[in-house]
Write a protein that holds these residues in place. Structure first.
Motif, mmCIF file in Angstrom:
data_model
loop_
_atom_site.group_PDB
_atom_site.id
_atom_site.type_symbol
_atom_site.label_atom_id
_atom_site.label_comp_id
_atom_site.label_asym_id
_atom_site.label_seq_id
_atom_site.Cartn_x
_atom_site.Cartn_y
_atom_site.Cartn_z
ATOM 1 N N SER A 46 0.843 -1.212 0.000
ATOM 2 C CA SER A 46 0.000 0.000 0.000
ATOM 3 C C SER A 46 0.874 1.257 0.000
ATOM 4 O O SER A 46 0.610 2.217 0.722
ATOM 5 C CB SER A 46 -0.940 0.011 1.210
ATOM 6 N N MET A 47 1.916 1.238 -0.803
ATOM 7 C CA MET A 47 2.912 2.310 -0.842
ATOM 8 C C MET A 47 3.000 2.857 -2.265
ATOM 9 O O MET A 47 2.980 2.089 -3.226
ATOM 10 C CB MET A 47 4.278 1.754 -0.422
ATOM 11 N N THR A 48 3.105 4.178 -2.381
ATOM 12 C CA THR A 48 3.315 4.771 -3.703
ATOM 13 C C THR A 48 4.807 4.820 -3.997
ATOM 14 O O THR A 48 5.644 4.840 -3.072
ATOM 15 C CB THR A 48 2.739 6.202 -3.779
ATOM 16 N N LEU A 49 5.139 4.873 -5.264
ATOM 17 C CA LEU A 49 6.547 4.960 -5.656
ATOM 18 C C LEU A 49 7.194 6.252 -5.152
ATOM 19 O O LEU A 49 8.317 6.207 -4.659
ATOM 20 C CB LEU A 49 6.685 4.803 -7.167
ATOM 21 N N PRO A 50 6.528 7.414 -5.229
ATOM 22 C CA PRO A 50 7.155 8.625 -4.688
ATOM 23 C C PRO A 50 7.450 8.528 -3.187
ATOM 24 O O PRO A 50 8.507 8.978 -2.720
ATOM 25 C CB PRO A 50 6.134 9.727 -4.976
ATOM 26 N N VAL A 81 7.325 17.466 -1.762
ATOM 27 C CA VAL A 81 7.996 16.781 -0.659
ATOM 28 C C VAL A 81 7.211 16.970 0.635
ATOM 29 O O VAL A 81 7.033 16.023 1.405
ATOM 30 C CB VAL A 81 9.460 17.269 -0.509
ATOM 31 N N THR A 82 6.722 18.171 0.861
ATOM 32 C CA THR A 82 5.957 18.435 2.081
ATOM 33 C C THR A 82 4.739 17.524 2.158
ATOM 34 O O THR A 82 4.456 16.935 3.207
ATOM 35 C CB THR A 82 5.534 19.918 2.144
ATOM 36 N N GLY A 83 4.028 17.370 1.046
ATOM 37 C CA GLY A 83 2.859 16.488 1.024
ATOM 38 C C GLY A 83 3.225 15.036 1.295
ATOM 39 O O GLY A 83 2.533 14.341 2.059
ATOM 40 N N LEU A 84 4.306 14.570 0.693
ATOM 41 C CA LEU A 84 4.754 13.192 0.921
ATOM 42 C C LEU A 84 5.140 12.992 2.383
ATOM 43 O O LEU A 84 4.779 11.993 3.012
ATOM 44 C CB LEU A 84 5.947 12.860 0.021
ATOM 45 N N VAL A 85 5.897 13.949 2.914
ATOM 46 C CA VAL A 85 6.338 13.845 4.306
ATOM 47 C C VAL A 85 5.133 13.867 5.242
ATOM 48 O O VAL A 85 5.071 13.076 6.194
ATOM 49 C CB VAL A 85 7.351 14.965 4.651
ATOM 50 N N VAL A 89 4.472 10.982 7.904
ATOM 51 C CA VAL A 89 4.403 11.298 9.338
ATOM 52 C C VAL A 89 3.103 10.730 9.908
ATOM 53 O O VAL A 89 3.098 10.089 10.969
ATOM 54 C CB VAL A 89 4.504 12.823 9.587
ATOM 55 N N GLU A 90 1.981 10.946 9.210
ATOM 56 C CA GLU A 90 0.676 10.421 9.653
ATOM 57 C C GLU A 90 0.714 8.909 9.824
ATOM 58 O O GLU A 90 0.085 8.353 10.725
ATOM 59 C CB GLU A 90 -0.418 10.784 8.655
ATOM 60 N N ASP A 91 1.472 8.242 8.946
ATOM 61 C CA ASP A 91 1.574 6.778 9.002
ATOM 62 C C ASP A 91 2.618 6.301 10.007
ATOM 63 O O ASP A 91 2.824 5.088 10.157
ATOM 64 C CB ASP A 91 1.918 6.219 7.621
ATOM 65 N N GLY A 92 3.316 7.227 10.653
ATOM 66 C CA GLY A 92 4.324 6.856 11.642
ATOM 67 C C GLY A 92 5.620 6.327 11.048
ATOM 68 O O GLY A 92 6.394 5.672 11.742
ATOM 69 N N ARG A 112 11.774 4.143 13.571
ATOM 70 C CA ARG A 112 12.181 2.729 13.657
ATOM 71 C C ARG A 112 11.257 1.869 12.784
ATOM 72 O O ARG A 112 11.715 1.016 12.029
ATOM 73 C CB ARG A 112 12.148 2.262 15.102
ATOM 74 N N ASP A 113 9.941 2.127 12.875
ATOM 75 C CA ASP A 113 8.981 1.379 12.040
ATOM 76 C C ASP A 113 9.204 1.663 10.554
ATOM 77 O O ASP A 113 9.098 0.764 9.722
ATOM 78 C CB ASP A 113 7.542 1.735 12.410
ATOM 79 N N GLY A 114 9.506 2.926 10.233
ATOM 80 C CA GLY A 114 9.753 3.303 8.849
ATOM 81 C C GLY A 114 10.980 2.598 8.285
ATOM 82 O O GLY A 114 10.964 2.113 7.149
ATOM 83 N N ARG A 115 12.039 2.541 9.084
ATOM 84 C CA ARG A 115 13.263 1.870 8.629
ATOM 85 C C ARG A 115 13.009 0.376 8.427
ATOM 86 O O ARG A 115 13.445 -0.209 7.437
ATOM 87 C CB ARG A 115 14.401 2.101 9.617
ATOM 88 N N ALA A 116 12.288 -0.240 9.354
ATOM 89 C CA ALA A 116 12.006 -1.681 9.243
ATOM 90 C C ALA A 116 11.163 -1.963 8.000
ATOM 91 O O ALA A 116 11.465 -2.899 7.243
ATOM 92 C CB ALA A 116 11.282 -2.169 10.499
ATOM 93 N N LEU A 117 10.129 -1.156 7.770
ATOM 94 C CA LEU A 117 9.302 -1.349 6.576
ATOM 95 C C LEU A 117 10.107 -1.097 5.315
ATOM 96 O O LEU A 117 10.008 -1.864 4.344
ATOM 97 C CB LEU A 117 8.082 -0.426 6.603
ATOM 98 N N PHE A 118 10.928 -0.054 5.320
ATOM 99 C CA PHE A 118 11.707 0.235 4.126
ATOM 100 C C PHE A 118 12.643 -0.923 3.785
ATOM 101 O O PHE A 118 12.794 -1.268 2.610
ATOM 102 C CB PHE A 118 12.513 1.533 4.251
#
Length: 159
Positions: A46-50, A81-85, A89-92, A112-118
């Protein structure tokens, strides 16, 4: 009765080597790969390429990045970038904070969650790219890579 003229082998070879034909093939191939990677990221994560690309920039940076630096690296506007960020941020998945040395500037880094998902997404992404190009053997991929490097240099010299 009109006779159909067929191009000679030399004319066909010139057409194959034309810069316009080359550009159209590069563009079409890049678009197909991008569309498929985008489709798979959306279906699997459920991730966009940008958003994935922004996370990739953060993952490879040893320190948090300013929004302006992210814009430069991604070659998009600050507003994009602001919109993507904001959504990340909303998704943690990323954290935004005010820069100590410039209160008007925001710094962004993966949570930490972002790094693990990435890390999971990056491994899948690498496998998908490999799958898309597995019709070329190692020698063909090396040759294509060298030719694209030369093409990039040629274009950069004209800019």
């Amino acid at each position: 009765m009109d006779q159909v003229t067929r191009p000679t082998a030399a004319a066909e070879a010139r057409d194959e080597a034309s810069p316009l034909r080359l550009w159209l093939r590069l563009f079409a191939t890049a678009n197909m790969v991008e569309a498929e990677l985008s489709r798979r990221l959306r279906a699997e994560f459920s991730m966009t390429l940008p958003r994935f690309d922004l996370m990739a920039q953060l993952a490879k940076s040893p320190e948090p990045l300013a929004l302006g630096e992210l814009s430069r690296r991604l070659m998009v506007t600050n507003g994009n970038v602001t919109g993507l960020v904001d959504r990340l941020v909303e998704d943690g998945l990323v954290e935004r904070r005010v820069a100590r040395n410039d209160r008007r500037s925001a710094l962004v880094e993966l949570t930490r969650d972002g790094r693990a998902l990435f890390e999971v997404m990056a491994a899948a992404h690498k496998g998908w790219v490999g799958e898309l190009f597995d019709g070329l053997d190692d020698a063909a991929r090396a040759t294509l890579s060298q030719l694209l490097r030369e093409a990039r240099t040629s274009v950069q010299e004209k800019l």
